[in-house]
Design a protein around this motif. Structure first.
Motif, PDB file in Angstrom:
ATOM      1  N   ARG A  36      59.381  47.498 -57.434  1.00 53.00           N
ATOM      2  CA  ARG A  36      59.641  48.546 -58.423  1.00 53.00           C
ATOM      3  C   ARG A  36      58.822  49.797 -58.102  1.00 53.00           C
ATOM      4  NH1 ARG A  36      61.909  45.875 -63.227  1.00 53.00           N
ATOM      5  NH2 ARG A  36      61.944  43.673 -62.714  1.00 53.00           N
ATOM      6  N   PHE A  37      59.502  50.952 -58.157  1.00 52.73           N
ATOM      7  CA  PHE A  37      58.865  52.241 -57.944  1.00 52.73           C
ATOM      8  C   PHE A  37      59.244  53.161 -59.096  1.00 52.73           C
ATOM      9  CE2 PHE A  37      59.247  50.643 -53.614  1.00 52.73           C
ATOM     10  CZ  PHE A  37      58.041  51.005 -53.041  1.00 52.73           C
ATOM     11  N   HIS A  38      58.356  54.087 -59.421  1.00 56.25           N
ATOM     12  CA  HIS A  38      58.732  55.164 -60.336  1.00 56.25           C
ATOM     13  C   HIS A  38      59.696  56.065 -59.572  1.00 56.25           C
ATOM     14  CE1 HIS A  38      55.865  54.237 -63.480  1.00 56.25           C
ATOM     15  NE2 HIS A  38      54.942  54.061 -62.542  1.00 56.25           N
ATOM     16  N   ASP A  39      60.609  56.724 -60.280  1.00 57.96           N
ATOM     17  CA  ASP A  39      61.592  57.586 -59.620  1.00 57.96           C
ATOM     18  C   ASP A  39      60.947  58.625 -58.696  1.00 57.96           C
ATOM     19  OD1 ASP A  39      63.730  56.214 -60.686  1.00 57.96           O
ATOM     20  OD2 ASP A  39      64.033  57.626 -62.343  1.00 57.96           O
ATOM     21  N   PRO A  40      59.899  59.337 -59.142  1.00 62.77           N
ATOM     22  CA  PRO A  40      59.285  60.321 -58.235  1.00 62.77           C
ATOM     23  C   PRO A  40      58.698  59.672 -56.966  1.00 62.77           C
ATOM     24  CG  PRO A  40      58.567  60.718 -60.490  1.00 62.77           C
ATOM     25  CD  PRO A  40      59.311  59.417 -60.486  1.00 62.77           C
ATOM     26  N   GLU A  41      58.149  58.448 -57.099  1.00 59.24           N
ATOM     27  CA  GLU A  41      57.619  57.758 -55.923  1.00 59.24           C
ATOM     28  C   GLU A  41      58.745  57.446 -54.934  1.00 59.24           C
ATOM     29  OE1 GLU A  41      54.000  55.121 -57.882  1.00 59.24           O
ATOM     30  OE2 GLU A  41      56.055  54.339 -57.946  1.00 59.24           O
ATOM     31  N   TRP A  42      59.848  56.902 -55.448  1.00 58.94           N
ATOM     32  CA  TRP A  42      60.962  56.535 -54.577  1.00 58.94           C
ATOM     33  C   TRP A  42      61.583  57.768 -53.928  1.00 58.94           C
ATOM     34  CZ3 TRP A  42      61.872  52.457 -52.026  1.00 58.94           C
ATOM     35  CH2 TRP A  42      63.101  52.249 -51.407  1.00 58.94           C
ATOM     36  N   GLU A  43      61.665  58.867 -54.668  1.00 56.36           N
ATOM     37  CA  GLU A  43      62.208  60.106 -54.112  1.00 56.36           C
ATOM     38  C   GLU A  43      61.346  60.599 -52.945  1.00 56.36           C
ATOM     39  OE1 GLU A  43      62.482  62.678 -57.526  1.00 56.36           O
ATOM     40  OE2 GLU A  43      64.135  61.504 -58.376  1.00 56.36           O
ATOM     41  N   ARG A  44      60.020  60.487 -53.088  1.00 62.43           N
ATOM     42  CA  ARG A  44      59.129  60.870 -51.982  1.00 62.43           C
ATOM     43  C   ARG A  44      59.341  59.966 -50.780  1.00 62.43           C
ATOM     44  NH1 ARG A  44      53.342  60.549 -53.808  1.00 62.43           N
ATOM     45  NH2 ARG A  44      52.971  61.244 -51.680  1.00 62.43           N
ATOM     46  N   ILE A  45      59.484  58.677 -51.019  1.00 63.67           N
ATOM     47  CA  ILE A  45      59.723  57.722 -49.927  1.00 63.67           C
ATOM     48  C   ILE A  45      61.049  58.027 -49.244  1.00 63.67           C
ATOM     49  CG2 ILE A  45      60.272  55.292 -49.436  1.00 63.67           C
ATOM     50  CD1 ILE A  45      58.141  54.595 -51.618  1.00 63.67           C
ATOM     51  N   GLU A  46      62.090  58.266 -50.030  1.00 63.70           N
ATOM     52  CA  GLU A  46      63.401  58.581 -49.450  1.00 63.70           C
ATOM     53  C   GLU A  46      63.343  59.848 -48.599  1.00 63.70           C
ATOM     54  OE1 GLU A  46      66.865  56.854 -52.329  1.00 63.70           O
ATOM     55  OE2 GLU A  46      65.756  58.586 -53.086  1.00 63.70           O
ATOM     56  N   ALA A  47      62.681  60.877 -49.112  1.00 66.64           N
ATOM     57  CA  ALA A  47      62.589  62.140 -48.371  1.00 66.64           C
ATOM     58  C   ALA A  47      61.825  61.942 -47.061  1.00 66.64           C
ATOM     59  CB  ALA A  47      61.917  63.208 -49.229  1.00 66.64           C
ATOM     60  N   PHE A  48      60.720  61.218 -47.124  1.00 68.42           N
ATOM     61  CA  PHE A  48      59.919  60.973 -45.919  1.00 68.42           C
ATOM     62  C   PHE A  48      60.710  60.153 -44.908  1.00 68.42           C
ATOM     63  CE2 PHE A  48      56.666  58.848 -43.396  1.00 68.42           C
ATOM     64  CZ  PHE A  48      55.779  59.881 -43.131  1.00 68.42           C
ATOM     65  N   ALA A  49      61.368  59.097 -45.368  1.00 68.59           N
ATOM     66  CA  ALA A  49      62.145  58.231 -44.480  1.00 68.59           C
ATOM     67  C   ALA A  49      63.297  58.999 -43.843  1.00 68.59           C
ATOM     68  CB  ALA A  49      62.666  57.021 -45.251  1.00 68.59           C
ATOM     69  N   GLU A  50      63.973  59.825 -44.630  1.00 66.59           N
ATOM     70  CA  GLU A  50      65.116  60.584 -44.127  1.00 66.59           C
ATOM     71  C   GLU A  50      64.721  61.511 -42.977  1.00 66.59           C
ATOM     72  OE1 GLU A  50      68.375  63.852 -45.658  1.00 66.59           O
ATOM     73  OE2 GLU A  50      67.438  62.530 -47.126  1.00 66.59           O
ATOM     74  N   THR A  51      63.542  62.131 -43.080  1.00 70.79           N
ATOM     75  CA  THR A  51      63.104  63.029 -42.006  1.00 70.79           C
ATOM     76  C   THR A  51      62.846  62.275 -40.704  1.00 70.79           C
ATOM     77  OG1 THR A  51      60.749  62.889 -42.572  1.00 70.79           O
ATOM     78  CG2 THR A  51      62.049  64.649 -43.626  1.00 70.79           C
ATOM     79  N   ARG A  52      62.706  60.966 -40.814  1.00 73.29           N
ATOM     80  CA  ARG A  52      62.470  60.139 -39.629  1.00 73.29           C
ATOM     81  C   ARG A  52      63.687  59.312 -39.236  1.00 73.29           C
ATOM     82  NH1 ARG A  52      58.480  61.979 -41.877  1.00 73.29           N
ATOM     83  NH2 ARG A  52      56.456  62.213 -40.927  1.00 73.29           N
ATOM     84  N   GLY A  53      64.829  59.587 -39.890  1.00 67.41           N
ATOM     85  CA  GLY A  53      66.068  58.906 -39.540  1.00 67.41           C
ATOM     86  C   GLY A  53      66.120  57.462 -39.978  1.00 67.41           C
ATOM     87  N   LEU A  54      65.395  57.127 -41.033  1.00 69.76           N
ATOM     88  CA  LEU A  54      65.370  55.757 -41.534  1.00 69.76           C
ATOM     89  C   LEU A  54      65.916  55.686 -42.943  1.00 69.76           C
ATOM     90  CD1 LEU A  54      61.712  54.780 -40.567  1.00 69.76           C
ATOM     91  CD2 LEU A  54      63.781  53.891 -39.509  1.00 69.76           C
ATOM     92  N   ALA A  55      66.418  54.529 -43.302  1.00 73.37           N
ATOM     93  CA  ALA A  55      66.717  54.265 -44.704  1.00 73.37           C
ATOM     94  C   ALA A  55      65.373  54.020 -45.391  1.00 73.37           C
ATOM     95  CB  ALA A  55      67.603  53.034 -44.834  1.00 73.37           C
ATOM     96  N   ALA A  56      65.298  54.328 -46.670  1.00 70.63           N
ATOM     97  CA  ALA A  56      64.037  54.165 -47.397  1.00 70.63           C
ATOM     98  C   ALA A  56      63.539  52.718 -47.323  1.00 70.63           C
ATOM     99  CB  ALA A  56      64.212  54.603 -48.847  1.00 70.63           C
ATOM    100  N   ALA A  57      64.437  51.750 -47.459  1.00 66.99           N
ATOM    101  CA  ALA A  57      64.030  50.340 -47.407  1.00 66.99           C
ATOM    102  C   ALA A  57      63.458  49.974 -46.040  1.00 66.99           C
ATOM    103  CB  ALA A  57      65.207  49.443 -47.739  1.00 66.99           C
ATOM    104  N   GLU A  58      64.039  50.509 -44.964  1.00 67.02           N
ATOM    105  CA  GLU A  58      63.503  50.252 -43.619  1.00 67.02           C
ATOM    106  C   GLU A  58      62.093  50.825 -43.496  1.00 67.02           C
ATOM    107  OE1 GLU A  58      67.045  50.235 -40.393  1.00 67.02           O
ATOM    108  OE2 GLU A  58      66.705  52.150 -41.410  1.00 67.02           O
ATOM    109  N   PHE A  59      61.924  52.049 -43.992  1.00 66.47           N
ATOM    110  CA  PHE A  59      60.613  52.672 -43.926  1.00 66.47           C
ATOM    111  C   PHE A  59      59.580  51.848 -44.691  1.00 66.47           C
ATOM    112  CE2 PHE A  59      57.489  55.363 -46.082  1.00 66.47           C
ATOM    113  CZ  PHE A  59      56.718  55.688 -44.994  1.00 66.47           C
ATOM    114  N   VAL A  60      59.929  51.401 -45.890  1.00 67.02           N
ATOM    115  CA  VAL A  60      59.003  50.608 -46.692  1.00 67.02           C
ATOM    116  C   VAL A  60      58.626  49.329 -45.941  1.00 67.02           C
ATOM    117  CG1 VAL A  60      58.754  49.252 -48.822  1.00 67.02           C
ATOM    118  CG2 VAL A  60      59.705  51.569 -48.911  1.00 67.02           C
TER     119      VAL A  60
END
Length: 124
Positions: free
Chosen positions: A25-49
């Motif tokens: 479980r993540f707060h929405d702002p936390e997950w949005e940061r993870i998604e943005a960071f992962a996207e810049t590296r060409g990864l899905a957020a779950a892969e990055f995590v």
């Protein structure tokens, strides 16, 4: 549009062993940061995590029995191969259709030369 020539690659080529889904479980702002960071590296957020968690514990939990980290990199390798294959196939077909066979041959030769240089034991 399916072909059976050497350009055709099985959909399951290079698949790592099956993973089981987990829930975090993540707060929405936390997950949005993870998604943005992962996207810049060409990864899905779950892969990055997954990669970040395994790197944080610093052991070979995600590695194969021989200690090789290949299994952790498999999704990136699969995606890179798939995208490269798609782009190269599209470009090759477009160039052939445009009658640019000589330019295509020159690109292939240059790619092979670069590959040879990159794989050389003694890079300059």
């Amino acid at each position: 549009m399916a072909s059976s020539g050497p350009d055709r690659v099985p959909a399951d080529a290079g698949k790592a062993e099956k993973r089981s889904p987990r829930s975090i479980r993540f707060h929405d702002p936390e997950w949005e940061r993870i998604e943005a960071f992962a996207e810049t590296r060409g990864l899905a957020a779950a892969e990055f995590v997954r990669f970040a968690a395994l790197a944080a514990i610093g052991d070979d939990s995600g590695a194969s029995e021989d200690g090789d980290t290949r299994d952790r990199l498999a999704p990136l390798i699969e995606r890179t191969f798939r995208y490269s294959y798609m782009i190269a196939t599209k470009m090759r077909d477009d160039m052939r259709e445009a009658g640019e066979d000589e330019e295509l041959k020159a690109l292939i030769d240059a790619a092979r030369a670069l590959q040879t240089d990159l794989l050389a034991d003694d890079p300059e």
